[in-house]
Write a protein that holds these residues in place. Structure first.
Motif, mmCIF file in Angstrom:
data_model
loop_
_atom_site.group_PDB
_atom_site.id
_atom_site.type_symbol
_atom_site.label_atom_id
_atom_site.label_comp_id
_atom_site.label_asym_id
_atom_site.label_seq_id
_atom_site.Cartn_x
_atom_site.Cartn_y
_atom_site.Cartn_z
ATOM 1 N N VAL A 264 -5.760 -2.709 0.531
ATOM 2 C CA VAL A 264 -5.467 -3.477 -0.679
ATOM 3 C C VAL A 264 -4.222 -2.943 -1.382
ATOM 4 C CG1 VAL A 264 -6.314 -4.014 -2.990
ATOM 5 C CG2 VAL A 264 -7.827 -4.254 -1.032
ATOM 6 N N TYR A 265 -4.090 -1.623 -1.485
ATOM 7 C CA TYR A 265 -2.990 -1.027 -2.248
ATOM 8 C C TYR A 265 -1.817 -0.571 -1.383
ATOM 9 C CZ TYR A 265 -6.284 -1.095 -6.070
ATOM 10 O OH TYR A 265 -7.174 -1.501 -7.025
ATOM 11 N N LEU B 229 -10.593 0.062 3.026
ATOM 12 C CA LEU B 229 -10.372 -1.154 2.249
ATOM 13 C C LEU B 229 -9.383 -0.907 1.108
ATOM 14 C CD1 LEU B 229 -11.174 -4.095 1.847
ATOM 15 C CD2 LEU B 229 -12.984 -3.303 0.323
#
Length: 73
Positions: free
Chosen positions: A50-51, A46
């Motif tokens: 996200v990054y 995750l």
């Protein structure tokens, strides 16, 4: 009559009755360890999603880095 078991140094190992052994704690630790592992896997995946920056991992940068590495050798 059960066969005697010996450890690597030749000492007899006392027989343990499986009904007396604490399987509950072992099962709980296995479940807890497996759960922690998969929570960490999900968290890492995750966080990477996200990054993630698409331009950072371009093929051209990888080729330039490899050519620079080979030039330094």
């Amino acid at each position: 009559m059960s066969q005697s078991a010996f450890d690597p140094f030749g000492e007899p190992v006392p027989a343990v009755d499986p009904s007396i052994a604490s399987e509950g704690v072992s099962k709980w630790l296995k479940t807890a360890g497996t759960s922690v592992f998969w929570v960490l896997v999900a968290g890492i995946v995750l966080a990477r999603a996200v990054y993630f920056e698409p331009g950072v991992f371009s093929f051209e940068r990888a080729v330039a880095w490899a050519q620079g590495l080979f030039a330094a050798l």
